[in-house]
Design a protein around this motif. Structure first.
Motif, PDB file in Angstrom:
ATOM      1  N   ASP A  30       7.820  -7.999  -9.979  1.00 11.52           N
ATOM      2  CA  ASP A  30       8.251  -9.387 -10.146  1.00 11.52           C
ATOM      3  C   ASP A  30       7.479 -10.348  -9.254  1.00 11.52           C
ATOM      4  OD1 ASP A  30       9.252  -8.458  -7.776  1.00 11.52           O
ATOM      5  OD2 ASP A  30      11.344  -9.004  -8.161  1.00 11.52           O
ATOM      6  N   LEU A  31       6.195 -10.078  -9.046  1.00 11.81           N
ATOM      7  CA  LEU A  31       5.391 -10.957  -8.194  1.00 11.81           C
ATOM      8  C   LEU A  31       5.041 -12.268  -8.891  1.00 11.81           C
ATOM      9  CD1 LEU A  31       2.881  -8.427  -6.579  1.00 11.81           C
ATOM     10  CD2 LEU A  31       4.697  -9.683  -5.412  1.00 11.81           C
ATOM     11  N   PHE A  32       4.756 -12.210 -10.188  1.00 10.24           N
ATOM     12  CA  PHE A  32       4.197 -13.360 -10.888  1.00 10.24           C
ATOM     13  C   PHE A  32       5.214 -13.976 -11.845  1.00 10.24           C
ATOM     14  CE2 PHE A  32       0.549 -10.558  -9.958  1.00 10.24           C
ATOM     15  CZ  PHE A  32      -0.184 -11.411  -9.146  1.00 10.24           C
ATOM     16  N   ALA A  33       5.597 -15.207 -11.569  1.00  8.22           N
ATOM     17  CA  ALA A  33       6.480 -15.966 -12.449  1.00  8.22           C
ATOM     18  C   ALA A  33       6.038 -17.415 -12.421  1.00  8.22           C
ATOM     19  CB  ALA A  33       7.941 -15.839 -12.001  1.00  8.22           C
ATOM     20  N   ASP A  34       6.067 -18.065 -13.573  1.00  3.95           N
ATOM     21  CA  ASP A  34       5.603 -19.449 -13.677  1.00  3.95           C
ATOM     22  C   ASP A  34       6.343 -20.358 -12.700  1.00  3.95           C
ATOM     23  OD1 ASP A  34       3.963 -18.555 -15.656  1.00  3.95           O
ATOM     24  OD2 ASP A  34       4.954 -19.631 -17.295  1.00  3.95           O
ATOM     25  N   ASP A  35       5.558 -21.164 -11.985  1.00  3.57           N
ATOM     26  CA  ASP A  35       6.082 -22.175 -11.052  1.00  3.57           C
ATOM     27  C   ASP A  35       6.958 -21.591  -9.959  1.00  3.57           C
ATOM     28  OD1 ASP A  35       4.756 -24.356 -12.196  1.00  3.57           O
ATOM     29  OD2 ASP A  35       6.337 -24.644 -13.693  1.00  3.57           O
ATOM     30  N   GLN A  36       6.634 -20.378  -9.541  1.00  3.56           N
ATOM     31  CA  GLN A  36       7.350 -19.737  -8.444  1.00  3.56           C
ATOM     32  C   GLN A  36       6.376 -19.090  -7.473  1.00  3.56           C
ATOM     33  OE1 GLN A  36      10.500 -17.007  -9.516  1.00  3.56           O
ATOM     34  NE2 GLN A  36      11.111 -18.250 -11.282  1.00  3.56           N
ATOM     35  N   VAL A  37       6.812 -18.982  -6.208  1.00  3.33           N
ATOM     36  CA  VAL A  37       6.126 -18.194  -5.185  1.00  3.33           C
ATOM     37  C   VAL A  37       7.073 -17.069  -4.797  1.00  3.33           C
ATOM     38  CG1 VAL A  37       5.062 -18.182  -2.909  1.00  3.33           C
ATOM     39  CG2 VAL A  37       4.947 -20.244  -4.310  1.00  3.33           C
ATOM     40  N   ASN A  38       6.648 -15.828  -5.015  1.00  3.15           N
ATOM     41  CA  ASN A  38       7.498 -14.673  -4.729  1.00  3.15           C
ATOM     42  C   ASN A  38       6.792 -13.734  -3.765  1.00  3.15           C
ATOM     43  OD1 ASN A  38       9.649 -15.385  -6.552  1.00  3.15           O
ATOM     44  ND2 ASN A  38       8.309 -14.798  -8.229  1.00  3.15           N
ATOM     45  N   PHE A  39       7.469 -13.394  -2.683  1.00  2.00           N
ATOM     46  CA  PHE A  39       6.939 -12.478  -1.689  1.00  2.00           C
ATOM     47  C   PHE A  39       7.844 -11.253  -1.558  1.00  2.00           C
ATOM     48  CE2 PHE A  39       5.005 -16.435   0.053  1.00  2.00           C
ATOM     49  CZ  PHE A  39       3.683 -16.005   0.099  1.00  2.00           C
ATOM     50  N   THR A  40       7.240 -10.146  -1.170  1.00  3.27           N
ATOM     51  CA  THR A  40       7.983  -8.952  -0.781  1.00  3.27           C
ATOM     52  C   THR A  40       7.462  -8.487   0.564  1.00  3.27           C
ATOM     53  OG1 THR A  40       8.428  -8.222  -3.048  1.00  3.27           O
ATOM     54  CG2 THR A  40       8.517  -6.545  -1.326  1.00  3.27           C
ATOM     55  N   TYR A  41       8.387  -8.361   1.512  1.00  2.54           N
ATOM     56  CA  TYR A  41       8.063  -7.886   2.863  1.00  2.54           C
ATOM     57  C   TYR A  41       8.354  -6.395   2.901  1.00  2.54           C
ATOM     58  CZ  TYR A  41       8.313  -7.585   8.004  1.00  2.54           C
ATOM     59  OH  TYR A  41       8.112  -7.251   9.323  1.00  2.54           O
ATOM     60  N   THR A  42       7.335  -5.604   3.189  1.00  4.01           N
ATOM     61  CA  THR A  42       7.526  -4.162   3.232  1.00  4.01           C
ATOM     62  C   THR A  42       7.444  -3.676   4.676  1.00  4.01           C
ATOM     63  OG1 THR A  42       5.261  -3.280   3.174  1.00  4.01           O
ATOM     64  CG2 THR A  42       6.137  -4.177   1.131  1.00  4.01           C
ATOM     65  N   HIS A  43       8.175  -2.610   4.942  1.00  6.93           N
ATOM     66  CA  HIS A  43       8.099  -1.973   6.247  1.00  6.93           C
ATOM     67  C   HIS A  43       7.014  -0.901   6.271  1.00  6.93           C
ATOM     68  CE1 HIS A  43      11.531  -3.734   8.517  1.00  6.93           C
ATOM     69  NE2 HIS A  43      11.858  -4.113   7.296  1.00  6.93           N
ATOM     70  N   VAL A  44       6.168  -0.893   5.267  1.00  7.38           N
ATOM     71  CA  VAL A  44       4.975  -0.037   5.269  1.00  7.38           C
ATOM     72  C   VAL A  44       3.869  -0.839   5.946  1.00  7.38           C
ATOM     73  CG1 VAL A  44       3.388   1.326   3.883  1.00  7.38           C
ATOM     74  CG2 VAL A  44       5.752   1.002   3.114  1.00  7.38           C
ATOM     75  N   ASP A  45       3.691  -0.620   7.241  1.00  7.04           N
ATOM     76  CA  ASP A  45       2.733  -1.378   8.049  1.00  7.04           C
ATOM     77  C   ASP A  45       2.964  -2.892   7.982  1.00  7.04           C
ATOM     78  OD1 ASP A  45       1.503   0.807   9.143  1.00  7.04           O
ATOM     79  OD2 ASP A  45      -0.177   0.815   7.752  1.00  7.04           O
ATOM     80  N   ARG A  46       4.198  -3.289   7.672  1.00  7.25           N
ATOM     81  CA  ARG A  46       4.614  -4.701   7.636  1.00  7.25           C
ATOM     82  C   ARG A  46       3.714  -5.568   6.757  1.00  7.25           C
ATOM     83  NH1 ARG A  46       8.939  -5.284  10.675  1.00  7.25           N
ATOM     84  NH2 ARG A  46       9.329  -3.713  12.259  1.00  7.25           N
ATOM     85  N   LEU A  47       3.270  -4.967   5.673  1.00  4.90           N
ATOM     86  CA  LEU A  47       2.503  -5.717   4.672  1.00  4.90           C
ATOM     87  C   LEU A  47       3.435  -6.642   3.884  1.00  4.90           C
ATOM     88  CD1 LEU A  47      -0.114  -6.110   2.858  1.00  4.90           C
ATOM     89  CD2 LEU A  47       0.805  -4.241   1.478  1.00  4.90           C
ATOM     90  N   ILE A  48       2.988  -7.861   3.655  1.00  5.81           N
ATOM     91  CA  ILE A  48       3.660  -8.770   2.730  1.00  5.81           C
ATOM     92  C   ILE A  48       2.768  -8.942   1.506  1.00  5.81           C
ATOM     93  CG2 ILE A  48       4.420 -11.142   2.340  1.00  5.81           C
ATOM     94  CD1 ILE A  48       5.232 -11.306   5.246  1.00  5.81           C
ATOM     95  N   LEU A  49       3.353  -8.733   0.318  1.00 11.25           N
ATOM     96  CA  LEU A  49       2.662  -8.978  -0.939  1.00 11.25           C
ATOM     97  C   LEU A  49       3.284 -10.189  -1.595  1.00 11.25           C
ATOM     98  CD1 LEU A  49       3.121  -5.627  -0.639  1.00 11.25           C
ATOM     99  CD2 LEU A  49       1.620  -5.673  -2.616  1.00 11.25           C
ATOM    100  N   GLY A  50       2.458 -10.998  -2.242  1.00 10.04           N
ATOM    101  CA  GLY A  50       2.991 -12.204  -2.860  1.00 10.04           C
ATOM    102  C   GLY A  50       2.269 -12.580  -4.130  1.00 10.04           C
ATOM    103  N   GLY A  51       2.938 -13.400  -4.923  1.00 13.01           N
ATOM    104  CA  GLY A  51       2.345 -13.941  -6.139  1.00 13.01           C
ATOM    105  C   GLY A  51       2.768 -15.389  -6.324  1.00 13.01           C
ATOM    106  N   ALA A  52       1.869 -16.206  -6.832  1.00 17.21           N
ATOM    107  CA  ALA A  52       2.167 -17.607  -7.102  1.00 17.21           C
ATOM    108  C   ALA A  52       1.448 -18.021  -8.383  1.00 17.21           C
ATOM    109  CB  ALA A  52       1.733 -18.498  -5.940  1.00 17.21           C
TER     110      ALA A  52
END
Length: 278
Positions: A30-52
């Motif tokens: 669920d990273l990519f949605a029209d007119d949204q910024v979505n992030f996921t914070y992971t505890h795997v090396d504290r990586l944040i993934l996002g989509g806009a």
């Protein structure tokens, strides 16, 4: 802006996971949605993934409230890859235009980021990786032409591919983030061969440019006890240091790879023979 949490899992835990639990732990759909910024914070090396995906409006973000810092990048760096139409990223008033497959490196300390598209008919699709950083590097746009290409694989084994390094010491320096894009050659299906482990770094894959009916079968897990995920266009997979990663697509595809960990040595890997996989 939304921020989900993922806590990761160890190889012993995964042995008992059914399909849905495996997807919940390692697949971001669920990273990519029209007119949204979505992030996921992971505890795997504290990586944040996002989509806009800015379609009808510009999208702004930068607050660190979700992670306990004044700004999202107070102590982090970020890579932003454009997987869609032409768009722009403005970082604290400095504007960068990103064409398809351009990548922007955003250094530690950035406060406000705004994303916009040139056209609502073909909007930009920004994919983001952010990791903790202990040093300052300047913001930098790396165009597709400036990336360093490596041609890998063998057409006879259906794994011919071109790996392009963007955020990498040989192209654009960073503190700990590595980021690039890999394209499969026509007629090839397999990526990242041979499969391998890199105990000192984790990795994330974002698969893109798949047609709606196609999927990538992403293989993960310990070499002696593998698991798999069925991945659609625009979905991302977390690959912890203990897990192999390789995949094959039912049609053409590409993927963005992002890494972080103890070093930036791309070749610091332990290959695993396909014949040894279980």
């Amino acid at each position: 802006m939304t921020m989900k949490l993922l806590y990761g899992a160890g190889p012993q835990d995964v042995k008992g996971y059914d399909t849905q639990r495996l997807r919940d732990a390692f697949l971001l759909s669920d990273l990519f949605a029209d007119d949204q910024v979505n992030f996921t914070y992971t505890h795997v090396d504290r990586l944040i993934l996002g989509g806009a995906v800015p379609v009808t409006t510009s999208l702004g973000f930068g607050s660190g409230a979700e992670i306990g810092t004044p700004y999202l990048l107070s102590a982090r760096e970020m890579g932003i890859a454009n997987l869609g139409g032409t768009g722009s990223i403005e970082v604290d008033g400095q504007r960068f235009t990103l064409e398809n497959r351009d990548v922007l490196y955003v250094g530690r300390g950035a406060r406000q980021i705004n994303a916009s598209s040139l056209s609502a008919e073909r909007p930009a699709r920004f994919y983001m990786n952010s990791v903790p950083a202990g040093a300052d590097f300047p913001h930098r746009l790396i165009t597709r032409r400036e990336a360093k290409p490596l041609d890998l694989g063998d057409a006879r084994r259906s794994n011919r591919r071109r790996l392009a390094m963007y955020i990498h010491p040989e192209v654009a320096p960073s503190c700990l983030l590595l980021m690039g894009i890999t394209d499969l050659a026509e007629g090839s299906a397999w990526n990242t061969m041979p499969p391998h482990l890199h105990e000192r770094r984790m990795e994330a894959y974002c698969y893109f440019d798949l047609s709606p009916e196609d999927r990538v079968i992403h293989v993960m897990g310990r070499p002696e006890e593998t698991r798999h995920l069925i991945v659609a266009d625009g979905e991302a997979v977390l690959s912890p240091a203990w897990s192999i990663h390789m995949g094959a697509g039912t049609g053409p595809y590409a993927f963005v790879w992002g890494m972080t960990g103890e070093n930036q040595e791309y070749n610091d890997v332990a290959p695993v023979a396909v014949a040894d996989l279980k």
